[in-house]
Motif scaffolding. Structure first.
Motif, PDB file in Angstrom:
ATOM      1  N   UNK A   1       0.826  -1.229   0.000  1.00 12.62           N
ATOM      2  CA  UNK A   1       0.000   0.000   0.000  1.00 12.62           C
ATOM      3  C   UNK A   1       0.850   1.266   0.000  1.00 12.62           C
ATOM      4  N   UNK A   2       2.107   1.143  -0.326  1.00 15.43           N
ATOM      5  CA  UNK A   2       3.055   2.273  -0.361  1.00 15.43           C
ATOM      6  C   UNK A   2       3.319   2.865   1.033  1.00 15.43           C
ATOM      7  N   UNK A   3       3.138   2.057   2.076  1.00 17.31           N
ATOM      8  CA  UNK A   3       3.474   2.526   3.429  1.00 17.31           C
ATOM      9  C   UNK A   3       4.839   1.998   3.846  1.00 17.31           C
ATOM     10  N   UNK A   4       5.546   2.802   4.637  1.00 16.77           N
ATOM     11  CA  UNK A   4       6.918   2.444   5.026  1.00 16.77           C
ATOM     12  C   UNK A   4       6.873   1.545   6.273  1.00 16.77           C
ATOM     13  N   UNK A   5       7.415   0.343   6.123  1.00 13.77           N
ATOM     14  CA  UNK A   5       7.448  -0.601   7.259  1.00 13.77           C
ATOM     15  C   UNK A   5       8.719  -0.400   8.092  1.00 13.77           C
ATOM     16  N   UNK A   6       9.822  -0.038   7.426  1.00 12.33           N
ATOM     17  CA  UNK A   6      11.092   0.189   8.140  1.00 12.33           C
ATOM     18  C   UNK A   6      11.945   1.130   7.292  1.00 12.33           C
ATOM     19  N   UNK A   7      12.838   1.877   7.968  1.00  7.84           N
ATOM     20  CA  UNK A   7      13.693   2.833   7.246  1.00  7.84           C
ATOM     21  C   UNK A   7      15.067   2.884   7.885  1.00  7.84           C
ATOM     22  N   UNK A   8      16.069   3.099   7.032  1.00  8.66           N
ATOM     23  CA  UNK A   8      17.446   3.329   7.517  1.00  8.66           C
ATOM     24  C   UNK A   8      17.989   4.553   6.788  1.00  8.66           C
ATOM     25  N   UNK A   9      18.645   5.425   7.560  1.00 19.19           N
ATOM     26  CA  UNK A   9      19.104   6.698   7.007  1.00 19.19           C
ATOM     27  C   UNK A   9      20.397   7.105   7.711  1.00 19.19           C
ATOM     28  N   UNK A  10      21.402   7.475   6.934  1.00 17.41           N
ATOM     29  CA  UNK A  10      22.650   7.965   7.535  1.00 17.41           C
ATOM     30  C   UNK A  10      23.259   8.994   6.584  1.00 17.41           C
ATOM     31  N   UNK A  11      24.055   9.887   7.180  1.00 16.02           N
ATOM     32  CA  UNK A  11      24.703  10.930   6.379  1.00 16.02           C
ATOM     33  C   UNK A  11      26.210  10.837   6.493  1.00 16.02           C
ATOM     34  N   UNK A  12      26.888  11.238   5.401  1.00 10.33           N
ATOM     35  CA  UNK A  12      28.339  11.399   5.422  1.00 10.33           C
ATOM     36  C   UNK A  12      28.683  12.855   5.171  1.00 10.33           C
ATOM     37  N   UNK A  13      29.890  13.241   5.522  1.00 11.20           N
ATOM     38  CA  UNK A  13      30.354  14.608   5.275  1.00 11.20           C
ATOM     39  C   UNK A  13      29.761  15.628   6.224  1.00 11.20           C
TER      40      UNK A  13
END
Ligand SMILES: Cc1cc2nc3c(=O)[nH]c(=O)nc-3n(C[C@H](O)[C@H](O)[C@H](O)COP(=O)(O)OP(=O)(O)OC[C@H]3O[C@@H](n4cnc5c(N)ncnc54)[C@H](O)[C@@H]3O)c2cc1C
Ligand code: SF4
Length: 328
Positions: free
Chosen positions: A252-264
């Motif tokens: 249904x286009x819903x987010x079950x899990x997410x991972x996010x990280x930044x560099x710099x």
């Protein structure tokens, strides 16, 4: 370059002993960072312990995780079938780093332990608390357009340069280490340090500790992933800023899990856990990604020349998430 001794042990314990028992000794793997630093007089080890004869090149596809040897080459890992199938975000981040020639020399262990690219660190005529504790920080009042917006201290505002490490922190990897006191595992998020009062110490490794492998656990992030790297030219340049994004999206286009990280943006790969939590249960839409980006940037603070990162940061997060969501 200064004179140094060079040894090539074939046994892991001999390599560890050689570095643990001699404060002037250091491991060398691909040499693509260390040799540069030695040529410039930034690092002056009196003994190089070449670890290339140790059997640490394997990539093992174990149930539940990939175990990647510390001496596996960046290009080998990026091209590995199991890595591409089970951890495509890692392959994308590796291929965004350096050049093909460098990736053919650079190792997994060396990549995560490469030193900052702060230009004052490389210039031995300038003050730098990381190179020479107590001398000051040239970048604080100098040219600081590449520098941190999170987690810095008044002693150091440098950023960690590895692309691979941004993916590894997002993927909850674990570093396997062997040292004079035995073996231990370090969650990837705890490998690198913030500068605090000791910017000369990049990591939580103890003297003589050798990275032997990195474990990357299986997860649901095999389809909707993206590594967005912003740099000053199309290839062969360090990130001004980068984002590793991984989503698990239901029918249904819903987010079950997410991972996010930044560099710099910080002295270590910067995981964005509050933004990840905000995404869970939301539709995979630009509006959700905007909200997550706003949360991710809370607490960011710029210096004279890097205020552009305050705008580039959220824009890159949104772009990375949009691309990840659309990758089937
Ligand atoms: C022109 C240029 C552009 C580049 N661009 C990028 C880029 O865009 N993105 C990016 O991520 N990287 C980039 N790099 C950096 C490159 O990826 C690193 O130099 C490389 O990954 C380091 O790996 P190595 O095996 O050569 O490490 P080495 O130079 O051999 O070692 C680096 C450090 O790690 C330590 N070390 C190595 N292996 C171990 C181990 N197993 N256990 C404990 N300590 C160890 C060494 O003692 C040393 O301190 C670039 C480099 C150059 C020269
Ligand atoms: S930011 Fe860190 S590495 Fe750069 S000059 Fe300051 S102390 Fe040295």
């Amino acid at each position: 370059m200064n004179q140094f001794q060079y040894v090539r042990p074939t046994k892991q314990q001999a390599a560890i002993d050689a570095v643990a028992k001699d404060a002037t000794a250091t491991f060398i793997a691909g040499g693509t960072n260390l040799v540069d630093l030695m040529k410039r007089g930034v690092m002056t080890p009196q003994k190089l312990v070449d670890i290339n004869r140790l059997p640490l090149t394997r990539i093992d596809a174990d149930p539940g995780k990939l175990r990647i040897g510390a001496l596996a080459l960046n290009s080998t890992v990026a091209d590995d079938k199991q890595v591409r199938a089970r951890q495509p975000l890692l392959a994308l981040a590796l291929n965004a780093g350096a050049s093909a020639q460098l990736r053919n020399m650079a190792t997994v262990g060396g990549n995560m332990l490469q030193r900052t690219r702060c230009s004052y660190f490389y210039d031995t005529t300038m003050p730098c608390n990381k190179r020479e504790p107590g001398t000051g920080c040239g970048a604080l009042e100098g040219i600081n357009r590449m520098h941190a917006i999170f987690g810095f201290s008044d002693k150091c505002i440098a950023v960690h340069p590895s692309d691979m490490s941004v993916a590894l922190v997002a993927l909850d990897a674990t570093v396997q280490v062997s040292g004079p006191k035995g073996n231990r595992s370090i969650p990837f998020a705890e490998l690198h340090r913030l500068p605090g009062d000791m910017p000369q110490k990049d990591t939580t490794l103890e003297p003589g500790e050798l990275i032997t492998a990195v474990d990357v656990p299986d997860g649901p992030f095999t389809k909707h992933v993206h590594y967005q790297k912003v740099r000053e030219r199309a290839s062969y340049a360090f990130a001004l800023l980068s984002v590793a994004a991984a989503l698990d999206i239901d029918g249904n286009n819903n987010i079950k899990a997410a991972r996010l990280a930044m560099g710099g943006v910080a002295h270590k790969p910067w995981r964005l856990t509050a933004a990840e939590q905000a995404l869970v249960g939301k539709p995979a839409t630009e509006e959700s990604f905007r909200q997550a980006a706003t949360i991710a940037m809370q607490g960011a603070k710029a210096f004279k020349h890097n205020a552009y990162k305050l705008k580039l940061g959220p824009n890159t997060i949104i772009q990375a998430l949009k691309t990840a969501a659309s990758v089937a």
